[in-house]
Design a protein around this motif. Structure first.
Motif, PDB file in Angstrom:
ATOM      1  N   ARG A 177       0.827  -1.129   0.050  1.00 35.67           N
ATOM      2  CA  ARG A 177       0.073   0.047   0.043  1.00 35.67           C
ATOM      3  C   ARG A 177       0.834   1.246   0.039  1.00 35.67           C
ATOM      4  O   ARG A 177       0.513   1.970  -0.776  1.00 35.67           O
ATOM      5  N   HIS A 178       2.009   1.314   0.569  1.00 36.44           N
ATOM      6  CA  HIS A 178       2.909   2.405   0.569  1.00 36.44           C
ATOM      7  C   HIS A 178       3.519   2.615  -0.535  1.00 36.44           C
ATOM      8  O   HIS A 178       3.815   3.678  -1.177  1.00 36.44           O
ATOM      9  N   THR A 179       3.845   1.463  -1.332  1.00 33.70           N
ATOM     10  CA  THR A 179       4.435   1.519  -2.899  1.00 33.70           C
ATOM     11  C   THR A 179       3.489   2.214  -3.589  1.00 33.70           C
ATOM     12  O   THR A 179       3.955   3.103  -4.596  1.00 33.70           O
ATOM     13  N   LEU A 180       1.942   1.955  -3.387  1.00 35.79           N
ATOM     14  CA  LEU A 180       0.956   2.558  -4.370  1.00 35.79           C
ATOM     15  C   LEU A 180       1.121   4.077  -4.083  1.00 35.79           C
ATOM     16  O   LEU A 180       0.829   4.833  -4.972  1.00 35.79           O
ATOM     17  N   VAL A 181       1.046   4.577  -2.638  1.00 36.34           N
ATOM     18  CA  VAL A 181       0.894   5.836  -2.365  1.00 36.34           C
ATOM     19  C   VAL A 181       2.221   6.425  -2.970  1.00 36.34           C
ATOM     20  O   VAL A 181       2.170   7.670  -3.579  1.00 36.34           O
ATOM     21  N   SER A 182       3.423   6.039  -3.012  1.00 35.42           N
ATOM     22  CA  SER A 182       4.655   6.372  -3.661  1.00 35.42           C
ATOM     23  C   SER A 182       4.335   6.516  -5.191  1.00 35.42           C
ATOM     24  O   SER A 182       4.763   7.812  -5.695  1.00 35.42           O
ATOM     25  N   ALA A 183       3.677   5.559  -5.725  1.00 35.22           N
ATOM     26  CA  ALA A 183       3.631   5.714  -6.925  1.00 35.22           C
ATOM     27  C   ALA A 183       2.797   6.879  -7.453  1.00 35.22           C
ATOM     28  O   ALA A 183       2.846   7.557  -8.582  1.00 35.22           O
ATOM     29  N   ALA A 184       1.546   7.083  -6.645  1.00 35.57           N
ATOM     30  CA  ALA A 184       0.627   8.203  -6.902  1.00 35.57           C
ATOM     31  C   ALA A 184       1.473   9.485  -6.828  1.00 35.57           C
ATOM     32  O   ALA A 184       1.206  10.431  -7.818  1.00 35.57           O
ATOM     33  N   ARG A 185       2.428   9.749  -5.837  1.00 37.79           N
ATOM     34  CA  ARG A 185       3.114  10.809  -6.123  1.00 37.79           C
ATOM     35  C   ARG A 185       3.955  11.312  -7.224  1.00 37.79           C
ATOM     36  O   ARG A 185       4.070  12.172  -7.593  1.00 37.79           O
ATOM     37  N   THR A 186       4.523  10.151  -7.645  1.00 38.75           N
ATOM     38  CA  THR A 186       5.290  10.130  -8.819  1.00 38.75           C
ATOM     39  C   THR A 186       4.685  10.248 -10.081  1.00 38.75           C
ATOM     40  O   THR A 186       4.998  11.189 -11.003  1.00 38.75           O
ATOM     41  N   ALA A 187       3.534   9.579 -10.151  1.00 37.94           N
ATOM     42  CA  ALA A 187       2.590  10.016 -11.297  1.00 37.94           C
ATOM     43  C   ALA A 187       1.984  11.440 -11.089  1.00 37.94           C
ATOM     44  O   ALA A 187       2.245  11.941 -12.272  1.00 37.94           O
ATOM     45  N   ALA A 188       1.868  11.978 -10.178  1.00 45.73           N
ATOM     46  CA  ALA A 188       1.472  13.365 -10.044  1.00 45.73           C
ATOM     47  C   ALA A 188       2.420  14.381 -10.634  1.00 45.73           C
ATOM     48  O   ALA A 188       2.126  15.332 -11.462  1.00 45.73           O
ATOM     49  N   LEU A 189       3.857  14.007 -10.431  1.00 41.79           N
ATOM     50  CA  LEU A 189       4.793  14.691 -10.896  1.00 41.79           C
ATOM     51  C   LEU A 189       5.100  14.718 -12.477  1.00 41.79           C
ATOM     52  O   LEU A 189       5.025  15.693 -13.149  1.00 41.79           O
ATOM     53  N   HIS A 190       4.639  13.413 -12.960  1.00 44.94           N
ATOM     54  CA  HIS A 190       4.773  13.339 -14.501  1.00 44.94           C
ATOM     55  C   HIS A 190       3.445  14.034 -15.107  1.00 44.94           C
ATOM     56  O   HIS A 190       3.811  14.716 -16.073  1.00 44.94           O
ATOM     57  N   ILE A 191       2.386  14.099 -14.411  1.00 45.41           N
ATOM     58  CA  ILE A 191       1.159  14.742 -15.226  1.00 45.41           C
ATOM     59  C   ILE A 191       1.317  16.052 -15.022  1.00 45.41           C
ATOM     60  O   ILE A 191       1.176  16.600 -15.978  1.00 45.41           O
ATOM     61  N   LEU A 192       1.885  16.437 -13.895  1.00 43.99           N
ATOM     62  CA  LEU A 192       2.119  18.115 -13.551  1.00 43.99           C
ATOM     63  C   LEU A 192       3.196  18.460 -14.991  1.00 43.99           C
ATOM     64  O   LEU A 192       2.942  19.434 -15.447  1.00 43.99           O
ATOM     65  N   GLN A 193       4.055  17.721 -15.119  1.00 51.28           N
ATOM     66  CA  GLN A 193       5.175  18.047 -15.825  1.00 51.28           C
ATOM     67  C   GLN A 193       4.678  18.000 -17.301  1.00 51.28           C
ATOM     68  O   GLN A 193       4.972  18.782 -18.122  1.00 51.28           O
ATOM     69  N   GLU A 194       3.906  16.972 -17.561  1.00 54.78           N
ATOM     70  CA  GLU A 194       3.293  16.983 -18.888  1.00 54.78           C
ATOM     71  C   GLU A 194       2.190  18.027 -19.281  1.00 54.78           C
ATOM     72  O   GLU A 194       2.325  18.633 -20.379  1.00 54.78           O
ATOM     73  N   ARG A 195       1.760  18.603 -18.168  1.00 55.50           N
ATOM     74  CA  ARG A 195       0.646  19.467 -18.395  1.00 55.50           C
ATOM     75  C   ARG A 195       1.482  21.055 -18.662  1.00 55.50           C
ATOM     76  O   ARG A 195       1.218  21.984 -19.623  1.00 55.50           O
ATOM     77  N   ALA A 196       2.576  21.030 -17.863  1.00 60.88           N
ATOM     78  CA  ALA A 196       3.189  22.341 -18.293  1.00 60.88           C
ATOM     79  C   ALA A 196       3.971  22.286 -19.518  1.00 60.88           C
ATOM     80  O   ALA A 196       4.047  23.437 -20.041  1.00 60.88           O
ATOM     81  N   VAL A 197       4.405  21.087 -19.921  1.00 60.43           N
ATOM     82  CA  VAL A 197       5.163  20.837 -21.209  1.00 60.43           C
ATOM     83  C   VAL A 197       3.950  21.603 -22.450  1.00 60.43           C
ATOM     84  O   VAL A 197       4.410  22.146 -23.479  1.00 60.43           O
ATOM     85  N   GLU A 198       2.809  20.659 -22.381  1.00 59.05           N
ATOM     86  CA  GLU A 198       1.740  21.069 -23.072  1.00 59.05           C
ATOM     87  C   GLU A 198       1.223  22.701 -23.209  1.00 59.05           C
ATOM     88  O   GLU A 198       1.267  23.026 -24.349  1.00 59.05           O
TER      89      GLU A 198
END
Length: 540
Positions: free
Chosen positions: A255-276
């Motif tokens: 479950r902790h792994t999944l929470v950490s993955a969500a933080r990483t996913a947020a970083l990628h989505i924010l970065q993609e949104r900024a690039v777009e």
């Protein structure tokens, strides 16, 4: 690749979004941001990872307003662009008078950040500020795909990463072990409507978006695996979610792994949104340069991937634009997006922008083309009819090379100006050439005086007093090149009736309609729309 010389702070705030970063104190000027640094509290107050000149400084380790004031005193002489503080710090939100005074004295704006990890904010800001001028205008979410595969391997289930609208952004490669709803989701890149309804009715999304921890989802359906889902957040903003099919509950470590993955996913989505967002901004700026013509247009066209020519300019304006500037700009941007989407079907390299309350599109044409082909016209006509509110579309003469696109834009603008009087929604210059020419004729103050006091003013006044159609009859007669029978037919009267009306005009005005100069002058006044309807109006 040469980096951009800087991005205005106001634009950085627009692209990050007020839910993540907002101004709190300091001067109202708009400095150029050239980078992002991190304040190191172990060093002197002005220290950071790099020269703070022109940078947004992340106040990592700043404990409150007093420390922030000391840091501002050092950042002012170093000419930093802004200081970012946590909103929850004492004396920061709302800022104390001391913090306001320190920000004003230093000339450094203070920004407050939501509860998003500093690492996410750092990467997001650097993505916005450090976009190189020649960089692609977007990039695939390859890192999310890798993340979904990593999570699948760690947790032993099929993974999808979805946005807030339940559209699939990435999925793991082991979907063969998934159930029917998951297969349909992956194939359609969207959670099917039936399952969205069921999840909503079961309160799954309410639980998901109100929890920081993974939630278990069990749907009583044969053959459907249980799932574990976690929200993907940036501060208080919900960006999406991660879903994992699993046949057994996850232990604490997973479950902790999944929470950490969500933080990483947020970083990628924010970065993609900024690039777009940065890519969209850059394309709009280059398109504006292209529309300006001249030597700069040639280089801008090359960077946009436009051919050397010919190129057409399409200008569009929605009916009844909102009075509020922000609403009007949003409507114009939607119009430009609609132009780009529809014209891409017939000219994939089309680019769009908004300038001076007009939405523009620039599209390549086939060699030796002197007007847009029928597919382009038909596309524009369908678009104009279906938009809500409706739009008016003008097309200029094609430019043989980018340097002359300013002329094509002028033509498109001229067509757009006359279309409300032409009884059509879409036209190119050939369709309304005469109206454009007449609209370009200068009407001097002296000519306006002659219009107000000339013969047509007498006719207008007579019609108003007697309810007669003399002016309309004169216009129809001249439009028919003196064809008495044809003009009478259009007016639904006998030719003798029309002759009587023309004689009455001659009696009232003294006009000799057999004189070619008289016919030309009267026709011009009628075409220019100045019939002397208020001949007694005082001159200014």
């Amino acid at each position: 690749m040469t980096p951009l010389p800087g991005v205005p702070l106001s634009r950085v705030l627009d692209e990050v979004g007020s839910t993540l970063l907002a101004p709190a104190a300091g001067p109202a000027h708009d400095p150029l941001v050239t980078g992002v640094t991190v304040h190191d509290p172990a060093d002197d107050p002005a220290a950071g990872h790099g020269d703070p000149r022109g940078t947004v400084v992340l106040g990592v380790g700043v404990a409150g307003a007093d420390q922030a004031c000391a840091l501002l005193a050092a950042l002012g002489p170093a000419r930093a662009a802004a200081l970012v503080l946590r909103a929850h710090l004492p004396g920061v939100q709302p800022p104390t008078p001391q913090l306001r005074a320190a920000a004003d004295a230093a000339g450094v704006p203070v920004l407050v950040a939501a509860a998003v990890p500093w690492s996410q904010l750092l990467v997001l800001l650097r993505t916005i500020v450090d976009i190189p001028g020649e960089a692609p205008f977007g990039h695939p979410l390859g890192d999310l795909v890798a993340l979904s595969n990593t999570v699948a391997a760690a947790l032993g289930g099929a993974v999808t990463i979805e946005d807030r609208a339940s559209r699939v952004l990435a999925f793991s490669g082991n979907q063969a072990v998934a159930d029917a709803p998951r297969v349909a989701t992956v194939l359609g890149r969207q959670v099917p409507a039936e399952w969205l309804d069921r999840l909503t009715e079961a309160g799954v999304f309410d639980r998901l978006y109100s929890s920081d921890e993974p939630i278990d989802v069990v749907l009583p359906e044969p053959g459907v695996h249980p799932r574990v889902a976690v929200a993907v957040r940036a501060g208080e903003e919900i960006l999406g979610s991660i879903w994992v099919t699993t046949d057994r509950p996850l232990d604490a470590d997973r479950r902790h792994t999944l929470v950490s993955a969500a933080r990483t996913a947020a970083l990628h989505i924010l970065q993609e949104r900024a690039v777009e967002s940065a890519g969209r901004r850059r394309r709009a700026e280059l398109t504006a340069t292209v529309l300006g013509g001249g030597p700069a247009a040639t280089d801008a066209a090359r960077r946009l991937g436009l051919p050397a020519g010919p190129l057409a300019v399409v200008a569009a304006r929605p009916d009844g634009a909102p009075a509020h500037a922000a609403d009007r700009q949003a409507l114009l941007q939607r119009t430009a997006d609609a132009l780009g989407m529809h014209l891409a079907a017939v000219s994939p390299a089309v680019v769009t922008t908004v300038l001076d309350d007009v939405a523009y599109a620039v599209l390549p044409l086939a060699p030796r083309t002197n007007r847009p082909p029928d597919p382009v016209r038909h596309t524009l006509e369908r678009l104009a009819e279906r938009r809500e509110p409706p739009i008016t579309v003008g097309v200029g003469r094609p430019a043989e090379r980018p340097a002359r696109l300013d002329r094509a834009r002028d033509d498109a603008d001229a067509v757009l100006t006359v279309l409300p009087h032409a009884g059509r929604r879409v036209a190119d210059l050939t369709d309304v050439w005469a109206r454009v020419v007449l609209a370009q004729l200068p009407v001097t103050p002296a000519l306006q005086r002659y219009f107000r006091t000339g013969p047509l003013a007498d006719v207008t006044r007579y019609d108003a007093a007697h309810g007669s159609p003399l002016l309309t009859s004169l216009r129809t007669y001249l439009d028919s090149f003196g064809d008495m029978v044809g003009a009478a037919r259009q007016l639904h009267v006998h030719p003798n009736t029309l002759r009587y009306r023309l004689r009455r005009i001659a009696e009232l005005t003294g006009l000799d309609l057999d004189d070619a100069d008289v016919r030309l002058a009267v026709s011009l006044q009628l075409r220019l729309g100045a019939t002397g309807a208020n001949p007694d109006q005082e001159e200014e």
